[in-house]
Design a protein around this motif. Structure first.
Motif, PDB file in Angstrom:
ATOM      1  N   ALA A 157      -9.945   4.208  -5.977  1.00 44.84           N
ATOM      2  CA  ALA A 157     -10.023   4.333  -4.523  1.00 44.84           C
ATOM      3  C   ALA A 157     -10.477   3.047  -3.845  1.00 44.84           C
ATOM      4  O   ALA A 157      -9.971   2.680  -2.781  1.00 44.84           O
ATOM      5  N   THR A 158     -11.433   2.337  -4.442  1.00 49.03           N
ATOM      6  CA  THR A 158     -11.988   1.133  -3.810  1.00 49.03           C
ATOM      7  C   THR A 158     -10.921   0.046  -3.663  1.00 49.03           C
ATOM      8  O   THR A 158     -10.734  -0.525  -2.579  1.00 49.03           O
ATOM      9  N   THR A 159     -10.224  -0.224  -4.764  1.00 48.71           N
ATOM     10  CA  THR A 159      -9.171  -1.255  -4.706  1.00 48.71           C
ATOM     11  C   THR A 159      -8.039  -0.811  -3.797  1.00 48.71           C
ATOM     12  O   THR A 159      -7.478  -1.611  -3.033  1.00 48.71           O
ATOM     13  N   LEU A 160      -7.699   0.480  -3.855  1.00 45.96           N
ATOM     14  CA  LEU A 160      -6.618   0.994  -3.012  1.00 45.96           C
ATOM     15  C   LEU A 160      -6.940   0.809  -1.535  1.00 45.96           C
ATOM     16  O   LEU A 160      -6.066   0.440  -0.734  1.00 45.96           O
ATOM     17  N   ASN A 161      -8.186   1.037  -1.173  1.00 46.30           N
ATOM     18  CA  ASN A 161      -8.578   0.838   0.232  1.00 46.30           C
ATOM     19  C   ASN A 161      -8.452  -0.627   0.640  1.00 46.30           C
ATOM     20  O   ASN A 161      -8.077  -0.932   1.778  1.00 46.30           O
ATOM     21  N   LYS A 162      -8.784  -1.536  -0.262  1.00 43.96           N
ATOM     22  CA  LYS A 162      -8.625  -2.971   0.033  1.00 43.96           C
ATOM     23  C   LYS A 162      -7.147  -3.321   0.224  1.00 43.96           C
ATOM     24  O   LYS A 162      -6.795  -4.095   1.109  1.00 43.96           O
ATOM     25  N   VAL A 163      -6.320  -2.741  -0.618  1.00 46.54           N
ATOM     26  CA  VAL A 163      -4.883  -2.986  -0.502  1.00 46.54           C
ATOM     27  C   VAL A 163      -4.359  -2.459   0.832  1.00 46.54           C
ATOM     28  O   VAL A 163      -3.602  -3.142   1.538  1.00 46.54           O
ATOM     29  N   LYS A 164      -4.771  -1.245   1.180  1.00 48.02           N
ATOM     30  CA  LYS A 164      -4.328  -0.652   2.446  1.00 48.02           C
ATOM     31  C   LYS A 164      -4.781  -1.495   3.634  1.00 48.02           C
ATOM     32  O   LYS A 164      -4.056  -1.646   4.627  1.00 48.02           O
ATOM     33  N   TYR A 165      -5.993  -2.048   3.523  1.00 48.48           N
ATOM     34  CA  TYR A 165      -6.504  -2.889   4.614  1.00 48.48           C
ATOM     35  C   TYR A 165      -5.615  -4.120   4.797  1.00 48.48           C
ATOM     36  O   TYR A 165      -5.264  -4.490   5.925  1.00 48.48           O
ATOM     37  N   GLN A 166      -5.259  -4.761   3.701  1.00 43.79           N
ATOM     38  CA  GLN A 166      -4.408  -5.947   3.790  1.00 43.79           C
ATOM     39  C   GLN A 166      -3.034  -5.607   4.357  1.00 43.79           C
ATOM     40  O   GLN A 166      -2.459  -6.381   5.121  1.00 43.79           O
ATOM     41  N   ILE A 167      -2.527  -4.436   4.007  1.00 47.10           N
ATOM     42  CA  ILE A 167      -1.237  -4.005   4.544  1.00 47.10           C
ATOM     43  C   ILE A 167      -1.312  -3.838   6.052  1.00 47.10           C
ATOM     44  O   ILE A 167      -0.404  -4.235   6.793  1.00 47.10           O
ATOM     45  N   GLU A 168      -2.423  -3.258   6.525  1.00 46.45           N
ATOM     46  CA  GLU A 168      -2.598  -3.067   7.964  1.00 46.45           C
ATOM     47  C   GLU A 168      -2.695  -4.397   8.697  1.00 46.45           C
ATOM     48  O   GLU A 168      -2.293  -4.516   9.858  1.00 46.45           O
ATOM     49  N   GLN A 169      -3.246  -5.408   8.025  1.00 51.42           N
ATOM     50  CA  GLN A 169      -3.413  -6.712   8.663  1.00 51.42           C
ATOM     51  C   GLN A 169      -2.118  -7.527   8.707  1.00 51.42           C
ATOM     52  O   GLN A 169      -2.023  -8.504   9.443  1.00 51.42           O
ATOM     53  N   SER A 170      -1.138  -7.123   7.900  1.00 50.52           N
ATOM     54  CA  SER A 170       0.097  -7.890   7.808  1.00 50.52           C
ATOM     55  C   SER A 170       1.234  -7.170   8.520  1.00 50.52           C
ATOM     56  O   SER A 170       1.726  -6.147   8.047  1.00 50.52           O
ATOM     57  N   ALA A 171       1.646  -7.712   9.626  1.00 48.67           N
ATOM     58  CA  ALA A 171       2.723  -7.078  10.389  1.00 48.67           C
ATOM     59  C   ALA A 171       4.070  -7.230   9.677  1.00 48.67           C
ATOM     60  O   ALA A 171       4.944  -6.375   9.797  1.00 48.67           O
ATOM     61  N   ARG A 172       4.225  -8.299   8.925  1.00 50.55           N
ATOM     62  CA  ARG A 172       5.515  -8.580   8.286  1.00 50.55           C
ATOM     63  C   ARG A 172       5.637  -7.963   6.908  1.00 50.55           C
ATOM     64  O   ARG A 172       6.728  -7.887   6.354  1.00 50.55           O
ATOM     65  N   GLY A 173       4.513  -7.509   6.317  1.00 49.51           N
ATOM     66  CA  GLY A 173       4.549  -6.986   4.962  1.00 49.51           C
ATOM     67  C   GLY A 173       3.981  -7.977   3.964  1.00 49.51           C
ATOM     68  O   GLY A 173       3.560  -9.086   4.326  1.00 49.51           O
TER      69      GLY A 173
END
Length: 222
Positions: A157-173
């Motif tokens: 869960a911890t790493t997954l949340n970090k990944v999701k955060y980075q996805i939210e920060q990247s508009a282009r993917g």
């Protein structure tokens, strides 16, 4: 119809609470007492009401003392405290005596109405011959404990949340390479998390072809 007794030494407040009670279709006030003696005499000579609205500050007896007296004599009597008393000791004693609710003066109409509505729901549930855990949780105003989400092996869960955060920060993917750099994980680990999110329809993947070399897998929100 629910019979209500008000115990309040302030005539104006007693009338206000009576007005609040009788705005509700299933409630009516059968008696208003200004002292402990008056309410005790009433209860001794009349049918037990469904509900008592009890002030803590009354002239002839301390409110907590009267509360315990009523609780000992009338085991099933429903009591809602309506008082200016905010000290923890008084509140704790009221809770231990099993009050239905504790309202601090001055009480607004919405909160007053919600309290009586909750009492009505409580009383209706008690008309059942048995109750299950869900009904008891409703009566005690408890929400079911959310079960911890289970993830596949290799996904935490911890790493997954970090990944999701980075996805939210990247508009282009993101690519696995760029994600690995941002989160501080290996490229293979980044790819595993990205592919997991594709499998649960959070992300979608596209192949982007550059001028040279193999096409790169690009991930963006689905």
């Amino acid at each position: 119809m629910y019979d209500v007794v008000i115990v309040e030494d302030d005539f104006y407040v007693a009338n206000l609470h009576k007005k609040y009670v009788e705005q509700l279709p299933n409630f009516h006030v059968v008696f208003s007492a200004r002292t402990g003696a008056e309410v005790e005499n009433y209860l001794a000579s009349h049918k037990q009401p469904h509900l008592i609205l009890l002030d803590m500050y009354i002239p002839d007896v301390e409110g907590v003392t009267l509360l315990w007296t009523l609780r000992e004599r009338y085991k099933t009597l429903n009591i809602i405290m309506i008082t200016a008393a905010k000290d923890t000791s008084t509140i704790q004693q009221a809770l231990c005596a099993g009050v239905q609710d504790y309202l601090i003066k001055p009480v607004d109409l919405a909160r007053f109405t919600a309290s009586l509505a909750r009492f009505e729901m409580y009383d209706k549930h008690l008309q059942q011959s048995q109750m299950g855990q869900h009904t008891l949780d409703v009566l005690f105003n408890l929400k079911p404990v959310a079960k911890e989400q289970q993830y596949p092996k290799g996904i935490d869960a911890t790493t997954l949340n970090k990944v999701k955060y980075q996805i939210e920060q990247s508009a282009r993917g993101l690519t696995a390479v760029s994600l690995a750099k941002e989160v501080g994980i290996s490229r293979s680990t980044a790819r595993r998390y990205l592919e997991y999110l594709v499998s649960v329809h959070v992300l979608q993947a596209e192949l982007l072809y550059g001028d040279v070399g193999r096409p790169e897998r690009y991930y963006k929100k689905a």
